[in-house]
Motif scaffolding. Sequence first.
Motif, mmCIF file in Angstrom:
data_model
loop_
_atom_site.group_PDB
_atom_site.id
_atom_site.type_symbol
_atom_site.label_atom_id
_atom_site.label_comp_id
_atom_site.label_asym_id
_atom_site.label_seq_id
_atom_site.Cartn_x
_atom_site.Cartn_y
_atom_site.Cartn_z
ATOM 1 N N ASP A 186 53.567 -78.905 7.682
ATOM 2 C CA ASP A 186 52.826 -77.831 7.017
ATOM 3 C C ASP A 186 53.715 -76.611 6.819
ATOM 4 O O ASP A 186 53.783 -75.743 7.678
ATOM 5 N N THR B 15 38.266 -65.610 12.522
ATOM 6 C CA THR B 15 38.285 -66.874 13.237
ATOM 7 C C THR B 15 38.880 -66.653 14.622
ATOM 8 O O THR B 15 39.629 -65.702 14.823
ATOM 9 N N TRP C 30 38.913 -73.691 12.316
ATOM 10 C CA TRP C 30 39.891 -74.755 12.059
ATOM 11 C C TRP C 30 40.014 -75.568 13.342
ATOM 12 O O TRP C 30 39.987 -75.011 14.440
ATOM 13 N N LYS D 270 42.159 -80.726 8.454
ATOM 14 C CA LYS D 270 43.623 -80.933 8.494
ATOM 15 C C LYS D 270 43.871 -82.261 9.207
ATOM 16 O O LYS D 270 43.279 -82.502 10.256
ATOM 17 N N GLU E 18 42.289 -76.304 2.532
ATOM 18 C CA GLU E 18 43.656 -75.769 2.407
ATOM 19 C C GLU E 18 44.499 -76.742 1.593
ATOM 20 O O GLU E 18 44.513 -77.954 1.857
ATOM 21 N N HIS F 179 42.731 -64.037 12.829
ATOM 22 C CA HIS F 179 42.291 -64.639 14.092
ATOM 23 C C HIS F 179 42.154 -63.481 15.079
ATOM 24 O O HIS F 179 42.916 -62.510 15.003
ATOM 25 N N PHE G 70 43.835 -72.439 20.022
ATOM 26 C CA PHE G 70 44.891 -73.458 20.062
ATOM 27 C C PHE G 70 46.240 -72.974 20.589
ATOM 28 O O PHE G 70 47.059 -73.781 20.978
ATOM 29 N N GLU H 286 37.747 -76.067 8.551
ATOM 30 C CA GLU H 286 38.968 -76.268 7.753
ATOM 31 C C GLU H 286 39.619 -77.600 8.124
ATOM 32 O O GLU H 286 40.226 -77.729 9.179
ATOM 33 N N TRP I 1 37.111 -63.460 6.056
ATOM 34 C CA TRP I 1 36.654 -64.212 7.222
ATOM 35 C C TRP I 1 37.454 -63.895 8.471
ATOM 36 O O TRP I 1 38.587 -63.466 8.400
ATOM 37 N N TRP J 261 47.979 -63.362 10.168
ATOM 38 C CA TRP J 261 48.888 -64.043 11.099
ATOM 39 C C TRP J 261 50.271 -64.283 10.532
ATOM 40 O O TRP J 261 51.273 -63.914 11.158
ATOM 41 N N ASP K 174 42.146 -72.007 1.437
ATOM 42 C CA ASP K 174 43.422 -71.467 1.894
ATOM 43 C C ASP K 174 44.453 -71.927 0.894
ATOM 44 O O ASP K 174 44.753 -73.128 0.783
ATOM 45 N N HIS L 129 46.959 -79.023 3.444
ATOM 46 C CA HIS L 129 46.284 -79.947 4.356
ATOM 47 C C HIS L 129 45.803 -81.172 3.569
ATOM 48 O O HIS L 129 45.808 -82.291 4.078
ATOM 49 N N ASP M 120 47.093 -68.312 3.053
ATOM 50 C CA ASP M 120 47.524 -68.789 4.378
ATOM 51 C C ASP M 120 48.948 -69.330 4.219
ATOM 52 O O ASP M 120 49.191 -70.530 4.299
HETATM 53 C C1 XUL Z 1 46.592 -74.110 10.421
HETATM 54 C C2 XUL Z 1 45.783 -73.225 9.573
HETATM 55 C C3 XUL Z 1 45.133 -72.094 10.276
HETATM 56 C C4 XUL Z 1 43.734 -71.814 9.838
HETATM 57 C C5 XUL Z 1 43.040 -70.747 10.649
HETATM 58 O O1 XUL Z 1 47.259 -75.085 9.717
HETATM 59 O O2 XUL Z 1 45.708 -73.412 8.388
HETATM 60 O O3 XUL Z 1 45.941 -70.967 10.122
HETATM 61 O O4 XUL Z 1 43.701 -71.413 8.508
HETATM 62 O O5 XUL Z 1 43.006 -71.019 11.986
#
Ligand code: XUL
Length: 435
Positions: A307, A141, A188, A234, A268, A101, A145, A232, A139, A49, A296, A271, A339
């Motif tokens: 973030d 996902t 997440w 956050k 992460e 994703h 969102f 994950e 992985w 991403w 992450d 996070h 990430d």
């Molecule tokens: C958002 C985040 C996402 C997840 C995967 O802060 O970290 O990118 O890692 O959905």
Amino acid sequence: MSDYFQSIAKVEFEGKDTRNPLAFKYYNPKQKVLEKTIEDHLRMAVCYWHTFNWPGNDPFGGQTFLRPWMDHQDAIHQATDKMENAFSFFDKLDIPYFCFHDVDIAPEGNNFNETELIQKKIVDLISKKLETSKVKLLWGTANLFSHRRYMAGAATNPNPEIFQYAAAQVKMCIENTHYLGGQNYVLWGGREGYETILNTNMKQEFDQLGRFLSLVAEHKHKIGFKGNLLIEPKPHEPTKHQYDFDSANVFAFLQKYGLEKEFKLNIEVNHAILAKHSFEHEIAYALANDIFGSIDINRGDYLVGWDTDQFPNNTEELLLPFYYLFKNQGLGSGGLNMDAKIRRQSIDPEDLFYAHIGAMDTCARTLLAVERMINDGSYEDFLQKRYENWTHDKELMSSTSLEGIYEKVKSENINPQPQSGRQEYLENLLNSFIE
Ligand code: XUL
Ligand code: CO
């Protein structure tokens, strides 16, 4: 295909004195450290991403990155060209893993059925590419969102149709992840949380989320997916109150719904900081409760409270968490997913390489410091000595009573003396392992 990375050669390890910015200084993939190669320990992954989809926008301005695949009018052409370039990047970086994703690899259609067909088409193409590339899927996902249907959450949405749409999307994505040989599946929390309690029934939303996660776990077993399911944590962003706040919060939630054996954590770095913890706190917590899954790996910015998802470049900050991990079980089937995104002014293809090379070097350099720390043993000795007396006092944890303890304190005239916590000594000791 337009090879965006054409001008860049395969990245090689040249050692720490090299002046070549497109070579590794510490990340020597086949070098043995603590009985395994650096590559096998670190299990580093490129995230689709940020690296291939993100156009460089911020709240004040739009796209700054002009990647050739972003220009195509036809969405499938865009997805396939992006994929070809992604694999060219993976191969040149010699990276062992990637993560995605569903919506990163292929665009959504006008309805669920159309989306499913488009996903299948691109997943089949990725599957072909995997046959000839070294890279594997760490992985997958589902993005629950970004689309406006999810603005009030997915599993925790007040509308049960949205819950169902999200559940169908996860079914599709976990099956595609399984088909591609994915080693884990991540959830997440996205927009599972709330903006204002005024319009929110928290108990109802918790039960919905618990039910959603149970359905995912049930399906994992049904299709024979052997990888870990990972949550994950956050604390904030995008919602003001994210339900998966931190590791402790997620663990409590899982226990409430009887799911603590089904899910592990994808922790992460930034996070953890946003939750006002340290990264090492989150790792230590997960290890202590047997829910560590994967990482992450990124960093935030100490001057801003959101973030920023920057590439890691600080060995000192990673040393203790890496020590906990590699002293114990290591990453297992998890990995280090970058990430992280480059800054919006870093607009050239080589900027993507500098970022990933720097991150991989930082992680390898930290692993080498961990090896020194383990071989030296004085940190471990310190910790063991600090708790040593508990090994002589076994009945305290089992057979005695408050009354028994009271009698003992009186009869043996127990009069404990405080001892130094030696924080500065330990801080200096840790620094001495970094080379
Ligand atoms: C958002 C985040 C996402 C997840 C995967 O802060 O970290 O990118 O890692 O959905
Ligand atoms: Co993440």
